[in-house]
Enzyme design. Structure first.
Site, mmCIF file in Angstrom:
data_model
loop_
_atom_site.group_PDB
_atom_site.id
_atom_site.type_symbol
_atom_site.label_atom_id
_atom_site.label_comp_id
_atom_site.label_asym_id
_atom_site.label_seq_id
_atom_site.Cartn_x
_atom_site.Cartn_y
_atom_site.Cartn_z
ATOM 1 N N ARG A 113 -14.184 5.679 -2.417
ATOM 2 C CA ARG A 113 -13.696 7.048 -2.245
ATOM 3 C C ARG A 113 -14.625 8.117 -2.831
ATOM 4 N NH1 ARG A 113 -9.655 3.623 -2.760
ATOM 5 N NH2 ARG A 113 -7.961 3.776 -1.249
ATOM 6 N N HIS A 138 -14.807 5.090 2.548
ATOM 7 C CA HIS A 138 -15.648 4.162 3.306
ATOM 8 C C HIS A 138 -16.458 4.813 4.435
ATOM 9 C CE1 HIS A 138 -13.998 1.069 0.910
ATOM 10 N NE2 HIS A 138 -12.959 0.724 1.638
ATOM 11 N N HIS A 212 -16.870 -5.573 3.172
ATOM 12 C CA HIS A 212 -15.440 -5.530 2.864
ATOM 13 C C HIS A 212 -14.699 -6.796 3.292
ATOM 14 C CE1 HIS A 212 -11.560 -3.805 2.023
ATOM 15 N NE2 HIS A 212 -12.075 -2.621 1.756
ATOM 16 N N ASP A 284 -6.473 -2.459 -7.225
ATOM 17 C CA ASP A 284 -7.351 -1.737 -6.295
ATOM 18 C C ASP A 284 -8.250 -0.856 -7.151
ATOM 19 O OD1 ASP A 284 -8.535 -0.628 -4.112
ATOM 20 O OD2 ASP A 284 -6.724 0.235 -3.241
ATOM 21 N N GLU A 349 -15.518 -6.107 -3.557
ATOM 22 C CA GLU A 349 -16.581 -5.286 -2.983
ATOM 23 C C GLU A 349 -17.582 -4.909 -4.063
ATOM 24 O OE1 GLU A 349 -14.156 -2.052 -1.022
ATOM 25 O OE2 GLU A 349 -12.619 -3.495 -1.575
HETATM 26 C C1 GLA Z 1 -10.637 -0.397 -0.191
HETATM 27 C C2 GLA Z 1 -9.770 0.562 -0.895
HETATM 28 C C3 GLA Z 1 -8.341 0.239 -0.656
HETATM 29 C C4 GLA Z 1 -8.031 0.171 0.813
HETATM 30 C C5 GLA Z 1 -8.976 -0.776 1.481
HETATM 31 C C6 GLA Z 1 -8.787 -0.782 2.968
HETATM 32 O O1 GLA Z 1 -10.637 -1.609 -0.796
HETATM 33 O O2 GLA Z 1 -10.046 0.631 -2.266
HETATM 34 O O3 GLA Z 1 -7.531 1.202 -1.260
HETATM 35 O O4 GLA Z 1 -8.190 1.433 1.391
HETATM 36 O O5 GLA Z 1 -10.303 -0.449 1.192
HETATM 37 O O6 GLA Z 1 -7.463 -0.975 3.329
#
Ligand code: GLA
Length: 384
Positions: A113, A138, A212, A284, A349
């Protein structure tokens, strides 16, 4: 010349790479690696190919659409093969759904982000698409995951590789500079996928490249990864606000559910009411890797006691996003036709930290003309 057949219809081309290509049984150990190409449909008038790379008892399929790692087949402790990555069985699956979970895809120009889609570089402010309200995620509306890449097979002594290239024009998705990106997937002889990223720019810009892929070591579509054990080589992480943007602090994991320094089942703490877990609906977050060198170092280990499969991830990157598939909600049907529900796969990631362009204390993601971005991540599969 050898031709291998595929379950799906399409043109099969065997690429003579001077590898002494095997005629069949290419999944047997000791057989030379092979790479085959199959037409896999088209998107916006552009042809998409699917490459199948086989090296011993390990087989990987890669699409020129999004550079997507479509399937990864590796043996369990009894030698039984399963596809351990989430995805779709046809190009239509990716294109029609727009692949909202980014299954297997290459991510660029900026993985993760950027707060409110805004950053300032050399005095100029750039506004990116807000595609993850209120932030940019992304690479914007049409990121690298939705581009058709050009592909060149590359022969190695014991490896087989596919080199993908994409030239992103100056101003694409509002990012400055023409960005030339090359991503090479190499399938090593011991069930490893090595990804080498390289990028150059015509004008100062920001870049954060990753892949990803989601993993389920029991096989995609077999249930959740709650019982998988995860270990992260990180004593700190970057806490986020309610929109998953880093606050700028590097917090210690000690004494929190973010502590994965020892192998821990993912399901043990992903329903915790720890504020960070609440914000992410589970994990996350970006972990700050405990690095000793600038080279390739182990970042994460995943193991599944039921199948015996293991995955070790090494990287040159400073961070890793561990995302527990929290937003999978049963609406996407994967490669084997099963619905993917919350927690049915985990993404790891490797990356620079999220929103780095807006945090001077984070490692820089600025790329300038004359500089070459180089980054490597290795996914090593094995068994317990
Ligand atoms: C990344 C983001 C998540 C989500 C995924 C896709 O990992 O950090 O919050 O948006 O991509 O679903």
């Amino acid at each position: 010349m050898t031709v291998r057949t595929f379950a799906r219809a399409g043109v099969v081309l065997l690429l003579g790479l001077g590898l002494g290509l095997a005629s069949s049984s290419s999944t047997q150990a000791g057989v030379k690696p092979t790479i085959t190409k199959q037409a896999w449909g088209s998107v916006g008038g552009q042809t998409v190919d699917r490459y199948t790379l086989t090296n011993g008892k390990f087989r990987v399929r890669i699409l020129t659409y999004g550079g997507i790692l479509q399937t990864v087949e590796t043996p369990d402790r009894h030698g039984r093969m399963a596809n351990v990555t989430l995805g779709f069985g046809s190009l239509g699956g990716y294109v029609t759904s727009k692949n909202p979970a980014y299954f297997g895809a290459l991510i660029g120009r900026y993985g993760n982000r950027i707060a409110k889609g805004k950053f300032t570089l050399d005095g100029q402010t750039y506004q990116l698409a807000i595609n993850n309200d209120p932030n940019s995620l992304h690479g914007g509306n049409v990121g690298f995951d939705k581009r058709v890449w050009s592909a060149t097979p590359v022969a190695g002594r014991n490896t087989v590789a596919l080199r993908l290239s994409y030239v992103s024009p100056n101003g694409e998705e509002n990012y400055p500079g023409t960005l030339r990106t090359t991503v090479t997937y190499t399938i090593t002889k011991n069930r490893g996928i090595r990804i080498d990223y390289r990028a150059t720019t015509g004008k100062a810009t920001v870049v954060n490249l990753t892949n990803h892929a989601y993993w389920n070591l029991g096989g995609e579509g077999t249930g959740t990864i709650d019982d998988h054990k995860l270990q992260l080589k990180a004593s700190r992480y970057t806490p986020v606000d309610s929109t998953l943007i880093p606050t700028g602090k590097l917090d210690r994991v000690a004494g929190t559910p973010m502590d994965f320094r020892r192998p821990t089942a993912i399901g043990a703490r992903n329903r915790s009411n720890f504020q960070q877990i609440v914000y992410g609906r589970g994990y996350d977050h970006n972990w700050v890797l405990d690095r000793r060198t600038k080279g390739l170092e182990v970042a994460a280990r995943v193991s599944d006691a039921a199948s015996g499969r293991t995955l070790t991830i090494s990287t040159t990157e400073p961070g890793i996003q561990f995302y527990g598939g929290n937003f999978l909600d049963g609406t996407l049907y994967g490669t084997s036709g099963k619905a993917y529900r919350q927690g049915d796969g985990l993404a790891l990631e490797t990356q620079h930290f999220p929103d780095s362009p807006n945090h001077a204390n984070f490692p820089s993601t600025v790329l300038r003309p004359g500089q070459v971005l180089r980054s490597t991540t290795v996914y090593q599969f094995g068994t317990l």
